[in-house]
Enzyme design. Structure first.
Site, short mmCIF file in Angstrom:
data_model
loop_
_atom_site.label_atom_id
_atom_site.label_comp_id
_atom_site.label_asym_id
_atom_site.label_seq_id
_atom_site.Cartn_x
_atom_site.Cartn_y
_atom_site.Cartn_z
N ASP A 1 0.52 3.65 2.31
CA ASP A 1 0.25 4.24 3.62
C ASP A 1 -0.89 5.26 3.44
O ASP A 1 -1.92 4.89 2.87
CB ASP A 1 1.53 4.83 4.23
CG ASP A 1 1.40 4.98 5.74
OD1 ASP A 1 0.81 4.07 6.38
OD2 ASP A 1 1.88 5.97 6.28
N ASP B 1 0.86 -1.20 0.00
CA ASP B 1 0.00 0.00 0.00
C ASP B 1 0.88 1.24 0.00
O ASP B 1 2.09 1.16 0.14
CB ASP B 1 -0.88 -0.02 1.27
CG ASP B 1 -0.02 -0.07 2.52
OD1 ASP B 1 0.33 0.99 3.02
OD2 ASP B 1 0.34 -1.19 2.99
N1 LIG Z 1 1.08 1.38 5.80
C1 LIG Z 1 1.57 0.53 6.69
N2 LIG Z 1 1.99 0.96 7.90
C2 LIG Z 1 2.50 0.10 8.79
N3 LIG Z 1 2.60 -1.22 8.59
C3 LIG Z 1 2.17 -1.69 7.42
N4 LIG Z 1 2.14 -2.94 6.94
C4 LIG Z 1 1.62 -2.90 5.70
N5 LIG Z 1 1.31 -1.63 5.36
C5 LIG Z 1 1.64 -0.86 6.42
#
Ligand SMILES: Nc1ncnc2[nH]cnc12
Ligand SMILES: CSC[C@H]1O[C@H](OP(=O)(O)O)[C@H](O)[C@@H]1O
Length: 291
Positions: free
Chosen positions: A211, A209
């Protein structure tokens, strides 16, 4: 000669290791408490493998509840010399899209409620952490990724937050502006403890992703992480199998001395050492404590 044993810690979406041959489950006891699960040991090609799902089967444990010390201790007891950690991560770079792998070489530790050392009162030690990743292990992963046609980049910084909540927008853009590459919740203290245990360590950060900083992408949620992690589990298995199949039988001395990290690191005079703590350090520090 030290026989090489490859350890794998699977993260979110990676709860087993397809391709693990002659697999058996081993409940390894640790003086540091309960590891996340039983170890699954076996081999891929001629390389002995020990696999542990970090969050336990069924994803029972949150990042703050994982007993990182027990996990590393049981790996050490299983003879693991080289440890590959697989983590689902958010990305701070446009070009590091979901499905992309970042072979990080640095970590920033923002965790604050985890046991982060095997050492302490009665046996104080300070190991070097300047170069937390074993370059030879990382190069092996990179070569395997090339051979498997997996898009990746070599090098990068992973910021590890405490969680379990994802970051706020202000935190996310701050990390991005600081130049960090990816974000997760589990690499620390895992990498520190591996170093204390003289296990060579490397992370495969699997981007799931963006974030919550990216104007054109949805803010991260569990569904997005799990969907990408599941789609990528087979890719991870192929990558690890490729690494394992050409892994040397003998542990290669680590250029950043991860396998000798305790040389000169223990400060406490033998006369001031706590025998109870020394007993618990039998696997992790037996080499230098002559236990
Ligand atoms: N955006 C994110 N922040 C923290 N841990 C994660 N694991 C997967 N995506 C994450
Ligand atoms: C399921 S989203 C957050 C969760 O995913 C990552 O786990 P892992 O590093 O074990 O792959 C992240 O660190 C969080 O624990």
């Amino acid at each position: 000669m030290t026989k090489a044993v490859l350890g794998i810690i699977g993260g979110s979406g990676v709860y087993d290791l397809p391709g693990l041959e002659d697999m058996r489950e081993e409940r390894v006891a640790s003086p540091w408490g309960e590891p996340s699960d039983v170890l699954r040991v076996g081999r891929i090609g001629d390389t002995p493998i020990a696999f542990l799902p970090r969050h336990g089967r069924g994803h029972r444990l949150s990042p703050s509840d994982i007993n990182y010390r027990a996990n590393i201790d049981v790996m050490k007891r299983a003879g693991v010399t080289d440890l590959i950690s697989v983590s689902a991560c958010g990305s701070f770079k446009n070009e590091y899209h979901p499905g992309f792998f970042v072979l990080v070489d640095q970590y920033v530790d923002r965790t604050h409620r985890r046991e982060n050392s095997f050492f302490g009162r009665g046996c104080v030690a300070h190991v070097p952490m300047a170069h937390p990743v074993g370059p030879l292990l990382q190069e092996r992963i990179a070569s395997a990724a090339v051979a498997e046609g997996i898009p990746f980049t070599l090098g990068g910084t992973l910021v590890c937050i405490e969680g379990p909540q994802f970051s706020t927008y202000a935190e996310s853009i701050t990390y991005k502006h600081l130049g960090y590459d990816v974000i997760g919740m589990t690499a620390m203290p895992e990498a520190k403890l591996a170093r204390e245990a003289e296990i060579t360590y490397a992370t495969i950060a699997m981007v799931t992703d963006y974030d919550c900083w990216h104007p054109d992408h949805e803010d991260v949620d569990v569904a997005a992480v799990v969907a990408v992690a599941q789609q990528n589990a087979a890719k991870v298995a192929r990558l690890i199998a490729r690494v394992a199949k050409s892994f040397p039988a003998e542990h290669e001395p680590c250029p950043v001395r991860s396998d000798r990290a305790l040389d000169g690191a223990i400060m406490t005079a033998p006369s001031a050492q706590d025998p109870e703590l020394l007993k618990k350090l039998d696997a992790v520090a037996g080499r230098v404590l002559n236990l």
